[in-house]
Design an enzyme around this catalytic site. Structure first.
Site, PDB file in Angstrom:
ATOM      1  N   LYS A   1      39.146  36.311  43.635  1.00  0.00           N
ATOM      2  CA  LYS A   1      38.385  35.350  44.155  1.00  0.00           C
ATOM      3  C   LYS A   1      39.518  35.586  45.629  1.00  0.00           C
ATOM      4  O   LYS A   1      40.693  36.348  45.735  1.00  0.00           O
ATOM      5  CB  LYS A   1      38.895  34.796  42.739  1.00  0.00           C
ATOM      6  CG  LYS A   1      38.886  32.841  43.374  1.00  0.00           C
ATOM      7  CD  LYS A   1      40.079  32.024  42.592  1.00  0.00           C
ATOM      8  CE  LYS A   1      40.020  30.708  42.103  1.00  0.00           C
ATOM      9  NZ  LYS A   1      40.441  30.203  40.865  1.00  0.00           N
TER      10      LYS A   1
ATOM     11  N   SER B   1      38.330  26.765  39.254  1.00  0.00           N
ATOM     12  CA  SER B   1      37.701  26.430  40.364  1.00  0.00           C
ATOM     13  C   SER B   1      37.149  27.968  41.146  1.00  0.00           C
ATOM     14  O   SER B   1      36.735  28.895  41.737  1.00  0.00           O
ATOM     15  CB  SER B   1      38.867  26.598  41.175  1.00  0.00           C
ATOM     16  OG  SER B   1      40.011  27.801  40.338  1.00  0.00           O
TER      17      SER B   1
ATOM     18  N   SER C   1      40.709  26.921  35.666  1.00  0.00           N
ATOM     19  CA  SER C   1      39.451  27.425  36.053  1.00  0.00           C
ATOM     20  C   SER C   1      39.261  29.284  35.840  1.00  0.00           C
ATOM     21  O   SER C   1      38.507  29.670  37.291  1.00  0.00           O
ATOM     22  CB  SER C   1      40.447  27.705  38.132  1.00  0.00           C
ATOM     23  OG  SER C   1      40.712  25.976  38.230  1.00  0.00           O
TER      24      SER C   1
END
Lengths: 485, 95, 477
Positions: free
Chosen positions: A76, A151, A175
């Protein structure tokens, strides 16, 4: 090759069936082929990936390789990667080449895993749909008109489309679990403090925790083992030995006590999603588990408390983005205040600004007690709910997300509707507990996730519980149409 | 709970965020909506409850007083918007 | 109208740790700009603070020295504001749970009275960087080497009533932190500085007047001048019907006046909240005991003991006990030589003169306590005279460590043999018959002349007491 487990890939690498360079190139090719549509990568680090793959091949040949050596992965874009652009999904960091590595990055590099690139995400991890990214929305591989969740939307979409075997994510209010649910993946957020936060760009420090999005519980266990551990650079890191999550995966579930919070099956939950979740829980009965109803009476207060605590912490954490030492600086600042106002006003997107302003307001003189202090007290109540529940049960189960993947644009103008996507995941972060989401079925061709919540440091147990289900069900093996060749 | 445009301007300034005048009302509406959501907390009594700042009941670990860092100025300043003679440059600070 | 001044001081003492409070970067002064600002100090995205153990111990030491409360739990909080020398956009400080609370300190007033000043609290926090206003094309340069240096902010009660008391209090804290070896006290380098909160009220009124805060006073003289100016300014303002505005002011030492800081015109709202990157700090009994054992005898106690044990005057005892290294040096010499008064005189005299001339701390003094002890012993055992001792002190300063060898090699041993002295005197008298006549005729002040001649003849080595005695005997004969 694209749908192989980490263990299978490891075996193929060690048997010489495939080299790490070939495997890495294979996934880089898939990224080239499919990611134009999905938009899950912000940066693809082809050269670097192939170089570390070559290095991995040498270690394997020299017999010095570990289980993960040579298996490509992706991070990420919230983790700092030395010499590689690290954006956190924001214009603010569009020009930011991180000068150091996050501990997680360091550990997986040491494990010999080539990094394919950096994954798209909601800006500064603030979002539940991956629509707030400066780099554009990520599409759900199951239906490209829908969101992948957020997210860690890039992480979820890239693994779902099998553009990478596995990916890291972070979870502040859901997330990892919510996008895992929406994309048909297995995701785990460990206990707060289990994985170092050093080098992970902070959203809300007391809630943020790194974890994994993968195909299966077994894959997640392998990667998580390499990520966890005490880090002296993180004061909130827990001094606790690393654990062997893989060896306990096959423990039988006889006598397992599952708690179903009645609050997770009421208002707000899509009826079809509810049915899928209940069916999955029924499978656990076949595995010898006992199911009891429990209550987490303050569940409805989790979202309100979270939307004070997380914004308050973020309003302070994001003050460092001021255009002075790195990151975006506006053109021709008239004076110091103008530089601050415009660099931040132009560098941050509107959702980040919403949250900074809410947090600033909640901490400001005259409002602190009513908002921040109150939220911290409510946090205590929520945490107590779980403490009491775990006196009765071993694991708590329920839906991860109240709905399946929603349409892109559906909730962008209504932050409150968006925030309610996380009603079942947020309380876990407030308490600091470990949580997972595993694929449990489909509604209308879209994946549904089952959430598992464990007591503190029960990651091994959660992975075991998830793995046992995945021995009966094959939802985690399913690949969205269009990504199977 | 409803924030006025003026309150939004004040908060935005405190947070050093420039906001286009035409968007102020949109922000006011969205922030007010969030505050309404948050206001649900008021319903629960918390007089006897201790605030919880951290998930873990741990205390601060202390590091030994040892210099472990060396000069990396060139690397750190390579990503800076404006530097000169080793200094970060900003618009004039008036004291 | 009669006015009363009310002053509270916030003293910032940089703690003498090797590394910063939350990072492993060096705190050494004077490095090239930004070469000691590491990732944590620069507040790069993703970095985290870890607390320096030594900074905690030093703060605890200060608390114990002040007889203050050192609570078992203290908490770091963030103070949020934007400033280019503050990389995080917040200062990690302490708010409602400081590491030290409720201490006090006694100061001596000009009339000799003692006054107790309350110390509300002392808390740990990060120092900021520095803004350099030299002209960089109309821009300001930022050096973050200082950012993250540990500070102990020592906050007094508003117990101080005039500038002189403020200076006395500040000096006392200054001596104390150096005594404890927790701060080098270097005010020129900014290691020790203070903000003064000043207000005035009509004499007899209980309620405080509106206060102003004068920032960054880095010398005792500036503290005195700034406060005096500010008090006068406030009184003038009030007497002419105006109002004091609560604000932050800067002292302009060139003009000798305070002025409003324009950059902080808007009321600050610091939005303090507990720092989520740091956990509560636990001060255990063990730590307290451990630190207590390292606590030196404090200046007041030492002064008292120097008076009672060594018979020093109040003045000498105060002067010598003000600096811990000097006090320890003194004690070694006094004990070793058994001559406390002489030791004090030497230290405050020749030794201090040499130290001052070279701007040197006693810790770097080339004349060791052992050397000075021997020197004094040689005076008391009459090997050399005090005069000779003074004469050879520069040789000792220059690096000669063996006093006896020096006396030997220079042939400075005092002549105490009566026969030898008598012979020298006889020769002097024989060479100066007319002066002998005059003396015998009653011009007694010529005694000094004869002593001088004898001492000259002995190259200063004759024992002056014996010379006097024998001269008198022979002249009267």
């Amino acid at each position: 090759m694209y749908n192989k487990s980490l263990n299978e890939l490891s075996a193929a690498l060690h048997s010489g069936e495939v080299s790490s360079v070939e495997l890495t190139q294979y996934f880089l090719d898939r990224i080239k082929r499919y990611d134009g549509e999905i938009n899950s990568f912000i940066t693809v680090t082809e050269e670097q990936a192939l170089a570390s793959a070559a290095k991995a091949d040498k270690s394997i040949a020299a017999g010095q390789a570990g289980k993960l050596t040579g298996i490509p992965m992706a991070h990420k874009d919230i983790f700092c990667t030395d010499g590689v652009k690290t954006t956190c999904g924001s214009r603010m960091l569009d020009n930011f080449i991180a000068p150091y590595n996050a501990t997680v990055v360091e550990k997986l590099e040491d494990a010999g895993m080539p990094m394919l690139g950096k994954l798209n995400m909601d800006e500064f991890a603030m979002g539940s749909s991956n629509e707030t990214s400066f780099y554009g929305a990520v599409k759900n591989p199951w239906d490209s008109t829908r969101v992948p969740g957020g997210s860690s939307g890039g992480s979820a979409a890239s693994v779902a489309a099998r553009l990478t075997p596995i990916a890291t994510g972070t979870d502040t209010g859901g997330s990892i679990r919510q996008p895992a649910s929406l994309c048909g993946l297995t995701g785990i957020k460990p206990t707060y403090g289990r994985v170092s936060r050093w080098g992970m760009i902070a959203f809300a420090s007391s809630l943020d925790q790194a974890g994994v999005l993968g195909r299966s519980a077994e894959d997640c266990a392998l990667l998580l083992e390499a990520m966890v551990g005490f880090d002296e650079k993180d004061s909130t890191s827990v001094e606790r030995d690393t654990e062997d999550y893989t060896s306990t995966l096959s423990k039988p579930l006889d006598g397992l006590k599952i708690g179903l919070p009645k609050e997770y099956f009421g208002e707000g939950l899509d009826a079809e999603v509810g049915k899928v979740v209940e069916a999955a829980i029924d499978e656990y009965k076949k595995l010898g588990a006992e199911v009891v109803e429990i209550s987490l009476p303050n569940t409805h207060l989790a979202v309100p408390a979270y939307y004070v605590i997380a914004p308050a912490e973020c309003s302070s954490n994001l003050s460092r983005f001021d255009g002075v030492r790195y990151g975006y600086r506006c053109e021709d600042p008239q004076d110091l205040t103008d530089m601050y106002m415009r660099s931040r006003g132009e560098g941050f997107g509107s959702e980040v600004k919403n949250r900074i302003m809410i947090g600033t307001y909640a901490l400001s003189a005259g409002y602190y007690d009513a908002y921040y202090l109150k939220a911290q007290k409510v946090r205590h109540l929520i945490s107590d709910d779980f403490r009491q529940a775990f006196e009765q049960v071993d694991v708590i189960m329920g839906p991860t997300s109240p709905v399946t993947a929603f349409k892109i644009g559906e909730k962008t103008d209504d932050p409150v509707a968006m925030y309610l996507s996380d009603i079942f995941t947020i309380a876990v972060n407030l308490a600091g507990l470990p949580g997972m989401s595993i694929p449990a079925g489909m509604v209308g061709g879209l994946p549904v996730g089952l959430q598992l919540i464990g007591n503190y440091f029960a990651e091994g147990r959660l992975l075991n519980i998830a793995h046992q289900y995945q021995q009966l069900a094959d939802w985690h093996q399913q690949v969205p149409a269009g990504y199977t060749d | 709970m409803s924030l006025t445009a003026d309150e939004v301007r004040k908060i935005a300034y405190l947070a050093r965020l420039s906001i286009q005048e035409e968007n102020i009302q949109t922000y006011a509406d969205k922030l007010s909506g969030i505050l309404d959501l948050v206001a649900q907390m008021e319903a629960v009594g918390t007089d006897q409850v201790e605030p919880m700042a951290h998930p873990q009941h741990m205390t601060q670990r202390l590091r030994e007083d040892v210099v472990t860092e060396s000069n990396q100025r060139d690397k750190f300043q390579a990503i800076a918007p404006a530097t000169e003679a080793g200094l970060y440059l900003v618009p004039k600070v008036i004291e | 109208m009669a006015w009363e001044t009310v002053i509270g001081l916030e003293i910032h003492a940089q703690l003498a740790t090797k590394s910063k409070i939350f990072s492993g970067a060096s705190t050494a002064y004077g490095a090239e700009p930004n070469t000691q600002a590491c990732a944590v100090d620069l507040a790069l995205p993703g970095v985290l603070p870890v607390l320096n153990k030594e900074a905690v111990r030093m703060a605890v030491k200060f608390g114990l020295a002040l007889d203050a409360i050192v609570p078992s739990r203290s908490v770091f909080a963030r103070k949020n504001y934007f400033y280019p020398d503050l990389p995080q956009g917040y200062q990690i400080s302490q708010f409602d749970l400081p590491i030290v609370a409720n201490g006090h300190l006694d100061i001596t007033l000009e009339n000799g009275d003692t006054k107790r000043i309350g110390v509300t609290r002392a808390h740990l926090e990060q120092d900021a960087g520095k803004s350099l206003h030299e002209d960089f094309h109309g821009l300001t340069g930022i050096d973050l080497n200082r950012a993250g240096t540990p500070l102990l902010e020592i906050v007094s009660e508003p117990d101080i009533r005039n500038a002189k008391e403020a200076v006395a209090y500040m000096k006392k804290i200054h001596a104390l932190v150096q005594y404890l070896h927790i701060c080098d006290g270097n005010m020129a380098e900014g290691s020790f500085r203070c903000d003064a909160n000043v207000s005035v009220r009509p004499l007899g009124q209980e309620e405080f007047g509106t206060r102003t805060e004068i920032k960054n006073l880095n010398s005792f003289r500036f503290v005195e001048r700034a406060i005096n100016y500010e008090v006068e300014r406030q009184i003038d303002l009030l007497e002419s019907g105006g109002e004091v505005v609560q604000e932050t002011r800067l002292f302009d030492s060139d003009k000798g006046e305070t002025r409003s800081m324009r950059s902080k015109e808007e009321a600050n709202d610091y939005r303090y909240f507990p720092c989520p990157d740091l956990l509560p700090v636990e001060i255990t009994e063990e730590l307290l005991n451990e630190v207590r054992e390292t606590l030196p005898e404090l200046p007041d106690a030492k002064r008292q003991r120097f008076i009672s044990e060594f018979g020093l005057s109040e003045k000498d005892a105060s002067e010598i006990s003000a600096n811990r290294d000097i006090a320890e040096y003194f004690e070694q010499v006094a004990t070793g030589s058994g001559e406390a008064k002489m030791a004090a005189n030497w230290i405050m005299g020749d030794l201090s003169a040499h130290l001052n001339k070279e701007d040197m701390a006693i810790s770097n003094c080339p004349v060791s306590a052992q050397t000075l002890t021997v020197l004094i012993q040689r005076i008391t055992d009459k090997t050399i005279s005090g005069k000779i001792a003074k004469d050879i002190f520069p040789d000792l300063w220059a690096g000669e460590a063996d006093v006896d060898a020096l006396i030997e090699s220079k042939g400075l041993k005092q002549i105490t043999d009566t026969g030898a002295i008598e012979a020298m005197i006889a020769e002097v008298l024989a060479q100066n018959p007319s002066q002998v006549e005059e003396f015998r005729a009653g011009k007694e002040k010529l005694m000094g002349f004869f002593v001088g001649q004898v001492m000259k003849a002995s190259k200063g080595k004759a024992n002056p007491g014996q010379v006097n005695e024998i001269l008198r005997k022979l002249l009267k004969a």
